[in-house]
Design an enzyme around this catalytic site. Structure first.
Site, mmCIF file in Angstrom:
data_model
loop_
_atom_site.group_PDB
_atom_site.id
_atom_site.type_symbol
_atom_site.label_atom_id
_atom_site.label_comp_id
_atom_site.label_asym_id
_atom_site.label_seq_id
_atom_site.Cartn_x
_atom_site.Cartn_y
_atom_site.Cartn_z
ATOM 1 N N SER A 174 0.783 -1.329 -0.185
ATOM 2 C CA SER A 174 -0.145 -0.060 -0.133
ATOM 3 C C SER A 174 0.913 1.251 0.170
ATOM 4 O O SER A 174 2.011 1.110 -0.668
ATOM 5 C CB SER A 174 -1.031 0.072 1.262
ATOM 6 O OG SER A 174 -2.050 0.743 1.047
ATOM 7 N N ASP A 418 -8.575 -5.504 -6.151
ATOM 8 C CA ASP A 418 -8.078 -4.319 -5.266
ATOM 9 C C ASP A 418 -8.222 -3.100 -5.774
ATOM 10 O O ASP A 418 -7.602 -2.565 -6.931
ATOM 11 C CB ASP A 418 -6.624 -4.440 -4.837
ATOM 12 C CG ASP A 418 -6.165 -3.195 -4.005
ATOM 13 O OD1 ASP A 418 -6.911 -2.772 -3.302
ATOM 14 O OD2 ASP A 418 -4.937 -3.257 -3.726
ATOM 15 N N HIS A 443 -6.531 -6.606 -1.395
ATOM 16 C CA HIS A 443 -5.190 -5.472 -1.241
ATOM 17 C C HIS A 443 -4.080 -6.440 -0.513
ATOM 18 O O HIS A 443 -4.096 -6.943 0.487
ATOM 19 C CB HIS A 443 -5.677 -4.430 -0.106
ATOM 20 C CG HIS A 443 -4.775 -3.124 -0.162
ATOM 21 N ND1 HIS A 443 -4.423 -2.661 -1.239
ATOM 22 C CD2 HIS A 443 -4.374 -2.614 1.098
ATOM 23 C CE1 HIS A 443 -3.892 -1.536 -0.792
ATOM 24 N NE2 HIS A 443 -3.837 -1.498 0.335
#
Ligand SMILES: *[C@@H]1O[C@H](CO)[C@@H](O)[C@H](O)[C@H]1NC(C)=O
Ligand SMILES: *[C@@H]1O[C@H](CO)[C@@H](O)[C@H](O)[C@H]1NC(C)=O
Ligand SMILES: *[C@@H]1O[C@H](CO)[C@@H](O)[C@H](O)[C@H]1NC(C)=O
Length: 485
Positions: A174, A418, A443
């Site tokens: 991320s 995602d 994710h």
């Protein structure tokens, strides 16, 4: 909805800053354990005396940056170091949720290091005052964080016998994945390569359309069940209709189990929109406790609607699935979308300065109400909140935008399901800037522990990632030999 402030990951934070001693403080043995699927690994906690401002010489204050080390599998003479570039939250939380590193440590003979990002968790430059004003927040930036990581790697290599020649690989997911990629780009002499998992390095103005995030959220919901996205689409007008009367507002507050009464429908709607985005991010194939404790494939768990206002009852049940799977939530708080709050303040500031990520919806390609990206409104909100205004082009200037071909040794992995994949690198740019797509992945599923429920394609992705790690390590060793020879 605050467009542009969709959190990459929401975070848990603890604000404690115990007194400092030497430059590298030894920590408590077994201070933390990581348990997942019956596996337990332990790490030690350390603190590094870090410069508050790496880019100016006027003030030379320092703070204690927390980092975690697990070296039980490390081959002491030159074994590699896997270095997690911490993102916007408590580093122990990322450590607990990055099982992949624990799974591969033994086969690589690697030391694991998890470094906490400044202004999150315990790594607060000005202690409890860190978020007080723009003057203190001024040192919260990705550039400062990368400099912290570079300084920390340097110190680790000097202070640990045998680590001098250890090749370092950056790993992150991320925002942490963006940092891993940028760490390799900006400090190629420090890290030999990077795994940037679910890293939306192109979610910046002008790089991808602002609607991609919520289009993917919609796709995930469409695949989740026959009427899933259609029901969400219909829910907004139903909320408006009920929210137009006091009685309706009371019904909504009661049905959603809200902590405080509603005065308008807007807050509820934007909270729901963010909630669906988070739910899509964590749509994992097995029960997991990441943003919230959740069952497997949470988007597909279909709640049963009741008779009065069946549509909104169904929506309320879905929201409760996200916030109250464990049955511990006494009420739902529409001012937050994940457990813990401190990290969100830091991320909001980052979004308000250099991490400007436009978000919009059109109600046609997505299941949300149309809302344009309004930079001016966003900037005004930032100014009101922090007394600063965002610089929308800075990320491109600093990190190269889509033009990153001159770099090398970065693997960009993305889950096809995602929402952040829209801003990610999903096709390879060269032999050494490699994209790996995990079609069913949410994710950064690849960063989690191996699980018997993992789809085949995530296992393949992890194996490829390890192959690249080995390649970079080999290359670094070969260069080291040449250098000495
Ligand atoms: C910087 O810090 C060092 C060590 O704490 C101190 O001795 C020195 O006087 C400081 N220099 C400035 C310019 O503040
Ligand atoms: C990480 O895991 C350890 C051991 O299970 C636990 O004590 C700690 O609270 C966890 N940290 C977070 C932030 O979840
Ligand atoms: C959460 O679940 C528990 C147990 O089922 C329930 O008692 C509680 O009312 C729920 N909270 C909300 C806000 O619905």
């Amino acid at each position: 909805m605050r467009p542009g402030v969709a959190l990459l990951l929401l975070s848990l934070c603890v604000s404690r800053t115990p007194g400092l001693k030497s430059r590298i403080l030894p920590g408590r043995r077994g201070a933390g354990g990581v348990a997942a699927g019956g596996r337990t690994s332990s790490y030690r906690t350390f603190y590094f005396q870090q410069q508050i401002d790496h880019f100016g010489f006027f003030k030379n204050g320092t703070f204690k940056q927390r980092y975690l080390v697990a070296d039980q599998h490390w081959h002491k003479s030159g074994g590699p170091i896997l270095f997690y570039t911490g993102n916007e939250g408590d580093i122990t939380w990322f450590c607990n949720n990055t099982g992949f590193m624990w799974d591969v440590a033994e086969q690589l003979g690697a030391m694991l290091v998890f470094a906490e990002h400044r202004y999150y968790g315990e790594s607060l430059p000005f202690g409890a005052e860190s978020f007080r004003d723009a003057e203190r927040l001024n040192f919260l930036s990705s550039e400062q964080a990368l400099a912290d990581y570079a300084a920390l790697v340097g110190a680790l290599k000097k202070s640990r016998a045998g680590a001098e020649g250890s090749p370092v690989i950056a790993v992150g997911g991320s925002y942490g994945g963006m940092l891993a990629a940028w760490f390799r780009m900006k400090y190629p002499h420090v890290v030999v390569g990077a795994l940037a998992a679910s890293a939306p390095i192109w979610q910046f103005p002008g790089m991808v359309p602002c609607g991609v995030f919520y289009q993917i959220v919609t796709e995930v919901f469409s695949k989740g069940g026959a009427h899933c996205s259609a029901n969400v689409r219909r829910s907004w007008i139903a909320v408006d209709r009920l929210a137009s009367t006091d009685e309706g507002l009371r019904w909504l507050a009661a049905e959603f189990g809200l902590c405080s009464p509603l005065s308008r429908g807007d807050g509820l709607k934007s909270w729901l929109q963010e909630t669906w985005g988070n739910l899509a991010m964590v749509n994992y194939p097995y029960g997991a406790d990441f943003l919230q404790p959740l069952p497997a494939w949470p988007v597909q768990v279909r709640p049963l609607p009741s008779l009065l206002h069946p549509l909104l009852s169904g929506v309320a049940k879905a929201a409760k699935l996200y916030y109250n799977y464990t049955g511990q939530a006494e009420c739902l708080d529409i001012s937050q979308t994940a457990t813990g709050q401190l990290g969100t303040r830091g991320w909001f500031y980052q979004a308000c300065t250099e991490m400007v990520m436009p978000m919009c919806t059109d109600g046609v390609q997505d299941m949300f109400e149309p809302e344009e990206w309004d930079f001016q409104a966003f900037s005004d909100e930032c100014f009101h909140e922090f007394g600063v205004r965002p610089r929308p082009d800075w990320a491109e200037t600093a990190y190269g935008g889509r033009d990153i071909k001159s770099h090398s040794n970065i693997v960009f992995s993305n889950g096809g399901m995602d929402p952040w994949t829209g801003g990610g690198v999903t096709s390879s740019l060269s032999d050494s800037l490699v994209a790996i797509v995990i079609p069913e992945g949410a994710h950064h599923l690849d960063l989690r522990y191996n699980s018997e429920y993992d789809p085949q394609n995530v296992l393949i992705a992890r194996a490829r990632e390890v192959k690249y790690f080995r390649k970079w390590i080999e290359e670094a060793r070969a260069e080291g030999r040449e250098g000495r020879g």
